[in-house]
Design a protein around this motif. Structure first.
Motif, PDB file in Angstrom:
ATOM      1  N   VAL A   1       0.775  -1.386   0.007  1.00 48.35           N
ATOM      2  CA  VAL A   1      -0.121  -0.102  -0.116  1.00 48.35           C
ATOM      3  C   VAL A   1       0.884   1.218   0.048  1.00 48.35           C
ATOM      4  O   VAL A   1       0.322   2.532  -0.064  1.00 48.35           O
ATOM      5  N   GLY A   2       2.211   1.379   0.131  1.00 47.52           N
ATOM      6  CA  GLY A   2       2.937   2.340   0.358  1.00 47.52           C
ATOM      7  C   GLY A   2       2.980   2.927   1.571  1.00 47.52           C
ATOM      8  O   GLY A   2       2.446   2.711   2.342  1.00 47.52           O
ATOM      9  N   ALA A   3       4.374   3.757   1.735  1.00 45.93           N
ATOM     10  CA  ALA A   3       4.770   4.384   2.906  1.00 45.93           C
ATOM     11  C   ALA A   3       3.629   5.121   3.555  1.00 45.93           C
ATOM     12  O   ALA A   3       3.449   5.156   4.657  1.00 45.93           O
ATOM     13  N   ALA A   4       2.996   6.054   2.748  1.00 47.14           N
ATOM     14  CA  ALA A   4       2.077   7.222   3.009  1.00 47.14           C
ATOM     15  C   ALA A   4       0.766   6.553   3.716  1.00 47.14           C
ATOM     16  O   ALA A   4       0.611   6.831   4.735  1.00 47.14           O
ATOM     17  N   ARG A   5       0.130   5.440   2.822  1.00 50.69           N
ATOM     18  CA  ARG A   5      -0.941   4.897   3.561  1.00 50.69           C
ATOM     19  C   ARG A   5      -0.754   3.844   4.796  1.00 50.69           C
ATOM     20  O   ARG A   5      -1.512   4.119   5.536  1.00 50.69           O
ATOM     21  N   ALA A   6       0.456   3.114   4.617  1.00 48.23           N
ATOM     22  CA  ALA A   6       0.724   2.560   5.909  1.00 48.23           C
ATOM     23  C   ALA A   6       0.955   3.454   7.284  1.00 48.23           C
ATOM     24  O   ALA A   6       0.629   3.179   8.375  1.00 48.23           O
ATOM     25  N   GLY A   7       1.675   4.689   6.692  1.00 44.14           N
ATOM     26  CA  GLY A   7       1.898   5.667   7.936  1.00 44.14           C
ATOM     27  C   GLY A   7       0.583   5.942   8.548  1.00 44.14           C
ATOM     28  O   GLY A   7       0.706   6.483   9.936  1.00 44.14           O
ATOM     29  N   VAL A   8      -0.436   6.110   7.816  1.00 42.99           N
ATOM     30  CA  VAL A   8      -1.568   6.739   8.458  1.00 42.99           C
ATOM     31  C   VAL A   8      -2.189   5.565   9.358  1.00 42.99           C
ATOM     32  O   VAL A   8      -2.845   6.224  10.514  1.00 42.99           O
ATOM     33  N   VAL A   9      -1.983   4.371   9.070  1.00 43.00           N
ATOM     34  CA  VAL A   9      -2.300   3.427  10.262  1.00 43.00           C
ATOM     35  C   VAL A   9      -1.577   3.443  11.340  1.00 43.00           C
ATOM     36  O   VAL A   9      -2.001   3.203  12.481  1.00 43.00           O
ATOM     37  N   TYR A  10      -0.279   4.078  11.338  1.00 44.60           N
ATOM     38  CA  TYR A  10       0.705   4.267  12.249  1.00 44.60           C
ATOM     39  C   TYR A  10       0.161   5.235  13.063  1.00 44.60           C
ATOM     40  O   TYR A  10       0.659   5.243  14.472  1.00 44.60           O
ATOM     41  N   TYR A  11      -0.946   6.102  12.895  1.00 45.83           N
ATOM     42  CA  TYR A  11      -1.354   7.066  13.680  1.00 45.83           C
ATOM     43  C   TYR A  11      -2.140   6.277  15.006  1.00 45.83           C
ATOM     44  O   TYR A  11      -2.353   6.950  15.962  1.00 45.83           O
ATOM     45  N   LEU A  12      -2.440   5.002  14.819  1.00 51.46           N
ATOM     46  CA  LEU A  12      -3.127   4.238  15.619  1.00 51.46           C
ATOM     47  C   LEU A  12      -2.364   4.051  17.019  1.00 51.46           C
ATOM     48  O   LEU A  12      -2.610   3.592  18.107  1.00 51.46           O
ATOM     49  N   GLN A  13      -0.859   4.094  16.831  1.00 59.12           N
ATOM     50  CA  GLN A  13      -0.073   3.662  18.018  1.00 59.12           C
ATOM     51  C   GLN A  13      -0.204   4.401  19.117  1.00 59.12           C
ATOM     52  O   GLN A  13      -0.254   3.713  20.181  1.00 59.12           O
ATOM     53  N   PRO A  14      -0.328   5.746  19.347  1.00 56.91           N
ATOM     54  CA  PRO A  14      -0.702   6.250  20.530  1.00 56.91           C
ATOM     55  C   PRO A  14      -1.845   5.695  21.357  1.00 56.91           C
ATOM     56  O   PRO A  14      -1.915   5.704  22.526  1.00 56.91           O
ATOM     57  N   VAL A  15      -2.999   5.681  20.565  1.00 54.26           N
ATOM     58  CA  VAL A  15      -4.163   5.064  21.043  1.00 54.26           C
ATOM     59  C   VAL A  15      -3.860   3.561  21.705  1.00 54.26           C
ATOM     60  O   VAL A  15      -4.368   3.088  22.694  1.00 54.26           O
ATOM     61  N   CYS A  16      -2.993   2.678  20.782  1.00 56.86           N
ATOM     62  CA  CYS A  16      -2.793   1.446  21.219  1.00 56.86           C
ATOM     63  C   CYS A  16      -1.884   1.587  22.479  1.00 56.86           C
ATOM     64  O   CYS A  16      -2.148   0.501  23.660  1.00 56.86           O
ATOM     65  N   VAL A  17      -0.958   2.556  22.709  1.00 52.70           N
ATOM     66  CA  VAL A  17       0.021   2.690  23.831  1.00 52.70           C
ATOM     67  C   VAL A  17      -0.913   3.103  24.991  1.00 52.70           C
ATOM     68  O   VAL A  17      -0.807   2.354  26.196  1.00 52.70           O
ATOM     69  N   ALA A  18      -2.012   3.962  24.745  1.00 52.54           N
ATOM     70  CA  ALA A  18      -2.980   4.386  25.991  1.00 52.54           C
ATOM     71  C   ALA A  18      -3.686   3.231  26.354  1.00 52.54           C
ATOM     72  O   ALA A  18      -3.814   3.359  27.601  1.00 52.54           O
ATOM     73  N   LEU A  19      -4.089   2.490  25.562  1.00 51.38           N
ATOM     74  CA  LEU A  19      -5.018   1.220  26.009  1.00 51.38           C
ATOM     75  C   LEU A  19      -3.935   0.105  26.813  1.00 51.38           C
ATOM     76  O   LEU A  19      -4.466  -0.112  27.680  1.00 51.38           O
ATOM     77  N   LEU A  20      -2.787   0.189  26.326  1.00 52.68           N
ATOM     78  CA  LEU A  20      -2.019  -0.853  27.205  1.00 52.68           C
ATOM     79  C   LEU A  20      -1.671  -0.215  28.328  1.00 52.68           C
ATOM     80  O   LEU A  20      -1.623  -0.944  29.641  1.00 52.68           O
ATOM     81  N   SER A  21      -1.506   1.077  28.575  1.00 52.53           N
ATOM     82  CA  SER A  21      -1.189   1.773  29.829  1.00 52.53           C
ATOM     83  C   SER A  21      -2.460   1.603  30.928  1.00 52.53           C
ATOM     84  O   SER A  21      -2.219   1.528  31.922  1.00 52.53           O
ATOM     85  N   TYR A  22      -3.462   1.734  30.219  1.00 51.90           N
ATOM     86  CA  TYR A  22      -4.814   1.451  31.191  1.00 51.90           C
ATOM     87  C   TYR A  22      -4.667   0.085  31.302  1.00 51.90           C
ATOM     88  O   TYR A  22      -4.906  -0.014  32.632  1.00 51.90           O
ATOM     89  N   ALA A  23      -4.518  -1.039  30.774  1.00 47.66           N
ATOM     90  CA  ALA A  23      -4.858  -2.143  31.160  1.00 47.66           C
ATOM     91  C   ALA A  23      -3.692  -2.846  31.889  1.00 47.66           C
ATOM     92  O   ALA A  23      -3.936  -3.679  32.851  1.00 47.66           O
ATOM     93  N   LEU A  24      -2.361  -2.456  31.711  1.00 44.94           N
ATOM     94  CA  LEU A  24      -1.219  -3.050  32.484  1.00 44.94           C
ATOM     95  C   LEU A  24      -0.740  -1.983  33.721  1.00 44.94           C
ATOM     96  O   LEU A  24      -0.574  -2.605  34.708  1.00 44.94           O
ATOM     97  N   LEU A  25      -0.827  -0.634  33.649  1.00 46.43           N
ATOM     98  CA  LEU A  25      -0.574   0.320  34.500  1.00 46.43           C
ATOM     99  C   LEU A  25      -1.652   0.779  35.548  1.00 46.43           C
ATOM    100  O   LEU A  25      -1.624   1.783  36.240  1.00 46.43           O
ATOM    101  N   GLY A  26      -3.117   0.557  34.829  1.00 50.67           N
ATOM    102  CA  GLY A  26      -4.104   1.262  35.539  1.00 50.67           C
ATOM    103  C   GLY A  26      -4.084   2.617  35.120  1.00 50.67           C
ATOM    104  O   GLY A  26      -4.996   3.241  36.056  1.00 50.67           O
ATOM    105  N   GLU A  27      -3.481   3.347  34.031  1.00 52.54           N
ATOM    106  CA  GLU A  27      -3.752   4.661  33.807  1.00 52.54           C
ATOM    107  C   GLU A  27      -5.103   5.085  33.223  1.00 52.54           C
ATOM    108  O   GLU A  27      -5.534   4.569  32.037  1.00 52.54           O
TER     109      GLU A  27
END
Length: 339
Positions: A288-314
């Motif tokens: 799909v190319g770097a630009a379109r794959a990069g758009v999906v990469y925006y989900l990373q902070p969401v995933c990190v926030a969810l992991l922080s909530y699940a593992l650290l209780g934030e």
């Protein structure tokens, strides 16, 4: 008389059988039926392209989710494992993980790889040696959440590279990227668009630039090099590049104690964040190319926030929910294919 009857409008049927000169019969087709069939059925190349795009987005999502966990693992061993040593062992573990699958393609394609060794070495420098060292260095002075959120700057840089390369981004993709970027900024700034950066945050911006450069290079990967062979070579060159710095770190800082607190995170970043995620990301860039794959990469902070909530209780709170909605909406808008 039969000729006149055949031509009479009341007896003509669009599905009647007509006789030809050679005695064979043909049945005329209904124009409306054929038109409907043509509009409902996609040509085979279009269906194949759509499937490839869908697979590319899913692979980019897989890599993004796995890398989100690596920020937590990196932050967890920041106090016990020196950054250069952590990165060096990460790639040694990654090499061992992919060797059973990649060793034969690597040996079979060695001559081809040697012809393009300069390109592979440059990609390895940005994506393997430099990027991950900067991430581990950032983990010393910033939180895992900030690391994940700042890495969301990478898609903007990837899109810039794509535009310089002649790729047309389109208004919808740009609008989606801006919406997702707004969500990330609100998440980083805790409700304000002004962001107070620590030293580790600056290291992460440098890491984002390095990763975006690696992703842009992947689009130009020689097609004749197998994906696993390319990955194995990049990991090997990255480990060789880090070896001198590893020796210096070992002399100056000393080694680290190997236990559950260090072995677990190292195995995660070595096997999953390196072998699995890099393979998925490289394949996604091809599809799909770097630009379109990069758009999906925006989900990373969401995933990190969810992991922080699940593992650290934030707790995320209202602001976290609004930011996530903006990020998810922006990603959906920017990654949707045109009709």
């Amino acid at each position: 008389m039969s000729l006149i009857t055949a031509r009479h409008p009341t007896t003509t049927n669009s599905t009647s059988t007509a006789s030809t000169d050679d005695g064979t019969s043909t049945t005329p087709t209904d124009d409306s039926t054929s038109t409907a069939a043509a509009t409902t059925e996609k040509p085979a190349p279009a269906r194949k392209l759509a499937r490839g795009a869908g697979l590319g987005v899913l692979l980019a999502l897989l890599a993004t989710v796995v890398w989100s966990g690596s920020f937590v693992a990196t932050r967890g061993m920041a106090e016990t494992v020196p950054p250069v040593q952590a990165v060096f062992w990460r790639w040694i573990i990654a090499l061992l993980a992919v060797a059973p699958f990649a060793a034969r393609p690597f040996l079979r394609q060695w001559r081809t790889i040697r012809r393009h060794l300069g390109f592979v070495a440059l990609a390895s420098l940005f994506g393997v040696a430099l990027y991950n060292t900067l991430v581990h260095q950032a983990g010393l002075t910033t939180s895992a959440s900030n690391m994940g959120m700042i890495m969301a700057a990478s898609p903007v840089i990837m899109a810039g590279y794509a535009r310089l390369g002649g790729e047309r981004l389109g208004a919808r993709r740009i609008l989606g990227m801006l919406t997702a970027a707004l969500g990330v900024l609100l998440l980083v700034g805790k409700g304000s668009l002004t962001v107070d950066l620590a030293a580790g945050d600056l290291w992460m911006f440098a890491a984002a630039l390095s990763f975006a450069s690696y992703s842009a290079l992947l689009k130009r990967k020689p097609a004749e090099i197998d994906g696993l062979a390319f990955l194995f070579t990049a990991f090997l060159l990255g480990a060789l590049m880090l070896a001198p710095a590893y020796a210096v770190s070992l002399t100056v800082q000393g080694g680290f104690a190997l236990g559950l607190a260090t072995a677990g995170p190292l195995l995660y970043v070595g096997v999953f964040s390196s072998a699995v995620a890099f393979f998925a990301w490289n394949k996604a860039i091809t599809l799909v190319g770097a630009a379109r794959a990069g758009v999906v990469y925006y989900l990373q902070p969401v995933c990190v926030a969810l992991l922080s909530y699940a593992l650290l209780g934030e707790r995320l709170g209202l602001l976290g929910g609004v930011s996530m909605a903006l990020v998810l909406g922006g990603v959906a808008l920017a990654s949707a294919r045109a009709r």
